[in-house]
Design a protein around this motif. Structure first.
Motif, PDB file in Angstrom:
ATOM      1  N   VAL A 134      28.646  26.253   5.255  1.00 46.91           N
ATOM      2  CA  VAL A 134      30.024  26.868   6.281  1.00 46.91           C
ATOM      3  C   VAL A 134      30.308  25.457   7.248  1.00 46.91           C
ATOM      4  CG1 VAL A 134      29.211  29.019   5.820  1.00 46.91           C
ATOM      5  CG2 VAL A 134      28.496  28.306   7.560  1.00 46.91           C
ATOM      6  N   LEU A 135      31.611  25.960   7.688  1.00 47.89           N
ATOM      7  CA  LEU A 135      32.174  25.167   8.835  1.00 47.89           C
ATOM      8  C   LEU A 135      31.901  25.742   9.873  1.00 47.89           C
ATOM      9  CD1 LEU A 135      35.195  23.565   7.003  1.00 47.89           C
ATOM     10  CD2 LEU A 135      33.126  22.451   8.127  1.00 47.89           C
ATOM     11  N   GLU A 136      31.481  25.142  11.380  1.00 48.67           N
ATOM     12  CA  GLU A 136      31.627  26.133  12.681  1.00 48.67           C
ATOM     13  C   GLU A 136      33.078  26.120  13.010  1.00 48.67           C
ATOM     14  OE1 GLU A 136      29.459  24.485  15.278  1.00 48.67           O
ATOM     15  OE2 GLU A 136      30.668  25.187  16.812  1.00 48.67           O
ATOM     16  N   GLU A 137      34.284  26.107  12.838  1.00 42.49           N
ATOM     17  CA  GLU A 137      35.358  26.463  12.858  1.00 42.49           C
ATOM     18  C   GLU A 137      35.880  27.571  11.817  1.00 42.49           C
ATOM     19  OE1 GLU A 137      34.703  22.740  12.023  1.00 42.49           O
ATOM     20  OE2 GLU A 137      36.468  22.158  10.859  1.00 42.49           O
ATOM     21  N   ASP A 138      34.814  27.215  10.786  1.00 45.30           N
ATOM     22  CA  ASP A 138      35.452  29.126  10.422  1.00 45.30           C
ATOM     23  C   ASP A 138      34.754  30.328  10.383  1.00 45.30           C
ATOM     24  OD1 ASP A 138      37.211  27.330   8.378  1.00 45.30           O
ATOM     25  OD2 ASP A 138      35.267  27.523   6.576  1.00 45.30           O
ATOM     26  N   VAL A 139      33.407  30.077  11.100  1.00 48.20           N
ATOM     27  CA  VAL A 139      32.597  31.061  11.623  1.00 48.20           C
ATOM     28  C   VAL A 139      33.743  32.182  12.870  1.00 48.20           C
ATOM     29  CG1 VAL A 139      30.469  31.298  12.878  1.00 48.20           C
ATOM     30  CG2 VAL A 139      30.136  30.008  10.959  1.00 48.20           C
ATOM     31  N   ALA A 140      34.324  29.973  13.800  1.00 47.14           N
ATOM     32  CA  ALA A 140      34.959  30.630  14.611  1.00 47.14           C
ATOM     33  C   ALA A 140      36.182  31.477  13.940  1.00 47.14           C
ATOM     34  CB  ALA A 140      35.140  29.847  15.450  1.00 47.14           C
ATOM     35  N   LEU A 141      36.723  31.121  13.209  1.00 49.33           N
ATOM     36  CA  LEU A 141      37.602  32.098  12.658  1.00 49.33           C
ATOM     37  C   LEU A 141      37.346  32.991  12.253  1.00 49.33           C
ATOM     38  CD1 LEU A 141      39.961  29.574  10.493  1.00 49.33           C
ATOM     39  CD2 LEU A 141      40.461  30.317  12.969  1.00 49.33           C
ATOM     40  N   GLY A 142      36.199  33.486  11.280  1.00 51.33           N
ATOM     41  CA  GLY A 142      35.096  34.585  11.549  1.00 51.33           C
ATOM     42  C   GLY A 142      35.654  35.608  12.138  1.00 51.33           C
ATOM     43  N   ILE A 143      35.053  34.945  13.433  1.00 51.98           N
ATOM     44  CA  ILE A 143      33.599  36.205  14.801  1.00 51.98           C
ATOM     45  C   ILE A 143      35.885  36.565  14.806  1.00 51.98           C
ATOM     46  CG2 ILE A 143      33.412  36.191  16.696  1.00 51.98           C
ATOM     47  CD1 ILE A 143      31.726  33.781  16.197  1.00 51.98           C
ATOM     48  N   ASP A 144      36.551  36.060  14.880  1.00 49.67           N
ATOM     49  CA  ASP A 144      37.295  36.452  15.620  1.00 49.67           C
ATOM     50  C   ASP A 144      38.297  37.434  15.121  1.00 49.67           C
ATOM     51  OD1 ASP A 144      37.311  34.046  17.587  1.00 49.67           O
ATOM     52  OD2 ASP A 144      38.760  33.194  17.019  1.00 49.67           O
ATOM     53  N   ALA A 145      38.675  37.029  13.695  1.00 47.11           N
ATOM     54  CA  ALA A 145      38.832  37.878  13.098  1.00 47.11           C
ATOM     55  C   ALA A 145      38.909  39.866  12.913  1.00 47.11           C
ATOM     56  CB  ALA A 145      39.323  37.640  11.383  1.00 47.11           C
ATOM     57  N   MET A 146      37.408  39.428  13.001  1.00 45.41           N
ATOM     58  CA  MET A 146      36.133  40.586  13.482  1.00 45.41           C
ATOM     59  C   MET A 146      36.369  41.454  14.279  1.00 45.41           C
ATOM     60  SD  MET A 146      34.675  41.859  10.374  1.00 45.41           S
ATOM     61  CE  MET A 146      33.713  41.609   9.730  1.00 45.41           C
ATOM     62  N   VAL A 147      36.313  40.496  14.927  1.00 48.79           N
ATOM     63  CA  VAL A 147      37.060  40.895  16.676  1.00 48.79           C
ATOM     64  C   VAL A 147      38.728  41.657  16.426  1.00 48.79           C
ATOM     65  CG1 VAL A 147      37.151  41.098  18.612  1.00 48.79           C
ATOM     66  CG2 VAL A 147      35.681  39.842  17.795  1.00 48.79           C
ATOM     67  N   ALA A 148      39.342  40.879  15.829  1.00 44.84           N
ATOM     68  CA  ALA A 148      40.405  41.634  15.638  1.00 44.84           C
ATOM     69  C   ALA A 148      40.495  43.257  14.944  1.00 44.84           C
ATOM     70  CB  ALA A 148      41.523  40.715  15.188  1.00 44.84           C
ATOM     71  N   THR A 149      39.646  43.192  13.852  1.00 44.85           N
ATOM     72  CA  THR A 149      39.819  43.808  13.001  1.00 44.85           C
ATOM     73  C   THR A 149      39.415  45.270  13.706  1.00 44.85           C
ATOM     74  OG1 THR A 149      39.842  42.330  10.866  1.00 44.85           O
ATOM     75  CG2 THR A 149      38.485  44.947  10.499  1.00 44.85           C
ATOM     76  N   VAL A 150      38.017  45.367  14.160  1.00 47.36           N
ATOM     77  CA  VAL A 150      37.429  46.112  15.117  1.00 47.36           C
ATOM     78  C   VAL A 150      38.562  46.791  15.948  1.00 47.36           C
ATOM     79  CG1 VAL A 150      36.252  46.753  16.849  1.00 47.36           C
ATOM     80  CG2 VAL A 150      34.956  45.203  15.068  1.00 47.36           C
ATOM     81  N   SER A 151      39.454  45.665  17.122  1.00 43.35           N
ATOM     82  CA  SER A 151      40.351  46.211  17.519  1.00 43.35           C
ATOM     83  C   SER A 151      41.303  47.390  17.614  1.00 43.35           C
ATOM     84  CB  SER A 151      41.220  44.919  19.096  1.00 43.35           C
ATOM     85  OG  SER A 151      39.412  44.283  18.924  1.00 43.35           O
ATOM     86  N   ALA A 152      41.767  46.553  16.163  1.00 38.04           N
ATOM     87  CA  ALA A 152      43.051  47.117  15.351  1.00 38.04           C
ATOM     88  C   ALA A 152      42.629  48.577  15.202  1.00 38.04           C
ATOM     89  CB  ALA A 152      43.029  46.635  14.063  1.00 38.04           C
ATOM     90  N   LEU A 153      41.277  48.755  14.564  1.00 38.25           N
ATOM     91  CA  LEU A 153      40.776  50.204  14.037  1.00 38.25           C
ATOM     92  C   LEU A 153      40.453  51.222  14.781  1.00 38.25           C
ATOM     93  CD1 LEU A 153      37.222  48.950  11.866  1.00 38.25           C
ATOM     94  CD2 LEU A 153      39.743  49.733  11.416  1.00 38.25           C
TER      95      LEU A 153
END
Ligand code: GLV
Ligand code: MN
Ligand code: MN
Length: 412
Positions: A387-406
């Motif tokens: 996997v690309l480290e930059e994709d992992v960075a996006l994945g973490i940010d997207a998951m944080v945004a998802t939890v915040s949205a919940l």
């Protein structure tokens, strides 16, 4: 401490290193590697701000309270076990991303209206005992007492392996969680397939997980002398199984399934012996359980006709059956919004998972949602997983945004 993409990648490397054998990474349920993994990873759970414990099924668990103690939790996680000769991201990446997400909320001193929990499931792959998703089934309350007698390749039963790992079989029910203790289960995982990469998208939303059935099949013919048994008088189990394997492939194609014979053993085979007994595995999956079951019916009919024509007998035992599972629409939308907020895409790619995941078992307990990360060439269950480290960075940010949205909406 695991808090960003670089530390997630390093953690995956360290875990790979402690489970490396001469023929690749392998960490199966309740093994020495599993114990070493918990010894390494538990302090990472604690550093992320989680109260940490190993549950009665050998899952590694952690919890951070929300606005007040004892609130239902959003559970994040994936599995810590691997297939033989594995890559370093399948499952593990999702657990490490979960830790980074928790660390982010902890650092921001963000007070959530739910607790956050992280689980590193002990068994998702089902490699050691044949039956899969044992860790998540235990948490979801789906433990089956028949599993205690399952044996690994050395003849060690699941019950014996529990005891050697320091677990107490009689206490297994303590691992199960009540539905009202959870708000949702969210899992980040590598896609293990080619679609995100083909569309040059780093992340995707999982809509559903294909249902799977697995079987151990035996074909009994008659062993004989390779030099003296005429071709017309043979009951060659391997020749019969060769036809059966192609019948399995045909049935899968016809019914829009995927089917795999991944293990095949000529029992007591020798260069100068006509094979008398062959054992093999079948793994069959589809988005639609009916299609999958139709394919299996066609396969067993082929076993019958091949058996009659070749004077051998097929028998089979089902080792796993999981229905296709839909991800909760509210969670799909929350994940899609989370992805949009970090990639700028208006409509993130939505896709079905052909691979099985802990979310399948967790769906019996709570709503589930999954975020996929692109992996190179769609390669998985192979040391070349990447996997690309930059994709992992996006994945973490997207998951944080998802939890915040919940936390901000009542979309669950
Ligand atoms: C798990 O990786 C599976 O889908 O077999
Ligand atoms: Mn896997
Ligand atoms: Mn996996």
């Amino acid at each position: 401490m695991i808090h960003d993409a670089a530390s997630v990648m390093q953690a995956c490397d360290r875990l790979a290193a402690i489970s490396a054998r001469s023929d690749g990474i392998e960490r199966v349920y309740l093994s020495d590697e599993h114990a070493r993994c918990h010894a390494l990873v538990a302090p990472w759970f604690e550093a992320a701000g989680l109260t940490t414990w190993q549950d009665a099924a050998g899952n590694l668990c952690g919890r951070m309270e929300g606005a007040s103690d004892g609130l239902p939790a959003v559970m994040l996680g994936s599995h810590l076990d691997t297939v033989p000769c594995a890559g370093r991201y399948d499952g593990i990446l999702g657990v490490m991303i979960a830790l980074a997400v928790v660390a982010r909320f902890k650092a921001a001193r963000h007070t959530l209206p739910f607790a956050l929990e992280v689980v590193g499931f002990g068994d998702e792959e089902g490699v050691r005992f044949g039956s899969t998703l044992l860790g998540s089934q235990a948490i979801a309350g789906g433990w089956n007492a028949r599993w205690w007698g399952l044996e690994d390749a050395e003849g060690i039963t699941l019950a014996e392996a529990f005891t050697s790992f320091g677990l107490v079989p009689e206490r297994i029910a303590e691992a199960s969680r009540r539905p009202d203790a959870l708000v949702a289960y969210l899992e980040a995982h590598i896609e293990q397939g080619p679609y995100l990469e083909a569309q040059t998208r780093p992340l995707g939303v999982v809509t559903a997980i294909a249902g799977a059935r697995r079987f151990d099949v035996e074909c009994a013919g008659h062993a004989g002398h390779a030099g003296t048994t005429p071709m017309t008088m043979r009951k060659d189990a391997l020749c019969a199984v060769s036809e059966a394997v192609l019948a399995i492939e045909n049935a899968a194609r016809k019914h829009s399934c995927v089917a795999t014979v991944g293990k095949l053993d000529t029992v007591a085979g020798a260069v100068n012996v006509v094979p008398g007994l062959v054992r093999f595995s079948v793994d069959i999956r589809a988005q639609d359980d009916t299609l999958r079951d139709q394919a299996w019916a066609e396969i067993t009919a082929a076993f019958e006709s091949i058996g009659t024509a070749r004077r051998v007998a097929f028998s089979n035992r089902e080792t796993h059956c999981a229905a296709a599972v839909g991800c909760a629409p509210g969670l799909q939308n929350a994940i899609a919004r989370g992805i949009s907020s970090v990639t700028g895409e208006k409509e993130p790619l939505r896709l079905v998972s052909g691979a099985g995941h802990d979310a399948m078992a967790m769906a019996n307990l709570t709503d589930v949602g999954m975020l996929f990360l692109r992996c190179a060439g769609g390669i998985s269950h192979h040391p070349d997983e990447s996997v690309l480290e930059e994709d992992v960075a996006l994945g973490i940010d997207a998951m944080v945004a998802t939890v915040s949205a919940l936390a901000e909406t009542d979309s669950v």
